[in-house]
Design an enzyme around this catalytic site. Structure first.
Site, PDB file in Angstrom:
ATOM      1  N   CYS A  44     -74.900  35.420 -17.689  1.00  0.00           N
ATOM      2  CA  CYS A  44     -74.572  34.002 -17.552  1.00  0.00           C
ATOM      3  C   CYS A  44     -73.322  33.894 -16.688  1.00  0.00           C
ATOM      4  O   CYS A  44     -72.268  34.418 -17.054  1.00  0.00           O
ATOM      5  CB  CYS A  44     -74.317  33.410 -18.931  1.00  0.00           C
ATOM      6  SG  CYS A  44     -73.733  31.710 -18.895  1.00  0.00           S
ATOM      7  N   CYS A  63     -76.188  30.713 -11.031  1.00  0.00           N
ATOM      8  CA  CYS A  63     -76.553  30.466 -12.427  1.00  0.00           C
ATOM      9  C   CYS A  63     -77.818  31.260 -12.649  1.00  0.00           C
ATOM     10  O   CYS A  63     -78.750  31.204 -11.832  1.00  0.00           O
ATOM     11  CB  CYS A  63     -76.816  28.972 -12.674  1.00  0.00           C
ATOM     12  SG  CYS A  63     -77.600  28.633 -14.275  1.00  0.00           S
TER      13      CYS A  63
HETATM   14  N1  DGL Z   1     -77.494  30.569 -17.239  1.00  0.00           N
HETATM   15  C1  DGL Z   1     -76.161  30.148 -17.264  1.00  0.00           C
HETATM   16  C2  DGL Z   1     -75.358  30.532 -16.057  1.00  0.00           C
HETATM   17  O1  DGL Z   1     -75.653  31.528 -15.424  1.00  0.00           O
HETATM   18  C3  DGL Z   1     -75.743  28.884 -17.965  1.00  0.00           C
HETATM   19  C4  DGL Z   1     -76.585  27.671 -17.909  1.00  0.00           C
HETATM   20  C5  DGL Z   1     -76.032  26.583 -18.821  1.00  0.00           C
HETATM   21  O2  DGL Z   1     -76.166  26.709 -20.022  1.00  0.00           O
HETATM   22  O3  DGL Z   1     -75.426  25.626 -18.300  1.00  0.00           O
HETATM   23  O4  DGL Z   1     -74.409  29.910 -15.714  1.00  0.00           O
END
Ligand code: DGL
Length: 281
Positions: free
Chosen positions: A84, A198
């Site tokens: 993440c 993301c």
């Molecule tokens: N998948 C996540 C990232 O890489 C977070 C997405 C979220 O919950 O806003 O930032």
């Protein structure tokens, strides 16, 4: 990102926990499985607190170290991948401080994007949190000082990726609206590389590609994370493999059939809900 693959029937190697707010980390799981099919993976999704992209740094730093410490203790893993960008760019030092196993985070792929852009105009598509972090400003200053960089934050695309993997369609109107600012104006017309900052967004790569007329390279960090993990694991002696199935633990309500199938497609043969109280949150 390679297509999802099934794990070996009898996995060997190390036990790794992959963590994200939702299904985004599956884009990283695909890369880990492609590189290390022998790895035994557990997955944890913080459904109860998603999206992370609209949370403050203070909120994420207050939640994540304790939550990860509880999960690592519960699962007895050899290493953790914070799949993440939002969590990695905010709370990685405090998560590392709370854990006694190696922690690998995601770094937005600004350096490779700058290297691969011929026009020196790149976009960064992340969550609102990530694109406004000082961490990203530093990456741009260090690795893309001669590039024009357009930043775009979106939480609606996170929701679209969640919908897609639950078997519901992607709303292409929403997708086009969310990425339009990256291709607007004189600089936008030149953008030839976009950082998918993301982990949810590589899951929408086909839809993103279909939505733009100009030729764009969509660059994520999944393979870099898988490479880093392989190197970290090769230095670890310990191998502690559970006897249960590779499992996705979803913090929050009981998963529905669509969500269970999404995790099964990436090799998690069991998906179970974990009450917030069980995870200590
Ligand atoms: N998948 C996540 C990232 O890489 C977070 C997405 C979220 O919950 O806003 O930032």
């Amino acid at each position: 990102m390679s297509p999802p693959v099934s794990p070996l029937a009898t996995p060997m190697g190390h036990h790794v926990l992959v963590f994200d707010s939702g299904v985004g980390g599956l884009s990283v799981v695909a890369e880990i499985r492609a590189r290390q099919p022998e790895a035994f993976l557990s997955y944890a999704a913080d459904d109860a607190f998603r999206p992370y992209g609209n949370k403050t740094e203070a909120q994420l730093r207050a939640r994540l170290p304790g939550l990860l410490a509880t999960l690592v203790k519960m699962l007895d893993v050899d290493a953790v991948v914070i799949a993440c960008n939002t969590a990695s760019t905010t709370a990685l030092p405090s998560i590392r401080a709370a854990l006694s196993v190696p922690v690998i985070g995601v770094v937005p792929a600004i350096k490779p994007a700058a290297e691969r852009s011929a026009t020196r105009a790149i976009g960064v598509l992340g969550t609102p949190g990530t694109v406004h972090r000082a961490y990203v400003d530093t990456l741009i200053a260090d690795f893309a000082p001669e590039c024009h960089v357009l930043l775009q934050g979106s939480t609606r695309l996170v929701a679209e990726a969640e919908k897609k993997l639950s078997g519901r369609g992607v709303d292409m109107t929403v997708l086009r609206e969310e990425i339009a600012p990256l291709f607007a104006g004189r600089i936008g017309a030149d953008v030839d590389a976009v950082v998918l900052a993301c982990t949810h967004f590589p899951l929408l790569r086909d839809e993103l590609q279909a939505s733009v007329r100009q030729s764009v390279k969509w660059i994520d960090s999944g393979d870099a994370v898988a490479r880093r993990l392989a190197s970290v694991l090769s230095d670890l002696g310990k191998q502690s493999l559970p006897t249960y199935d590779q499992t996705a633990f979803l913090i929050g309500p009981k998963p529905d059939a669509g969500r269970t199938k999404a995790f099964a497609d990436y090799g998690f043969t069991r998906t179970i809900g974990l009450l917030a109280s069980e995870s200590g949150h």
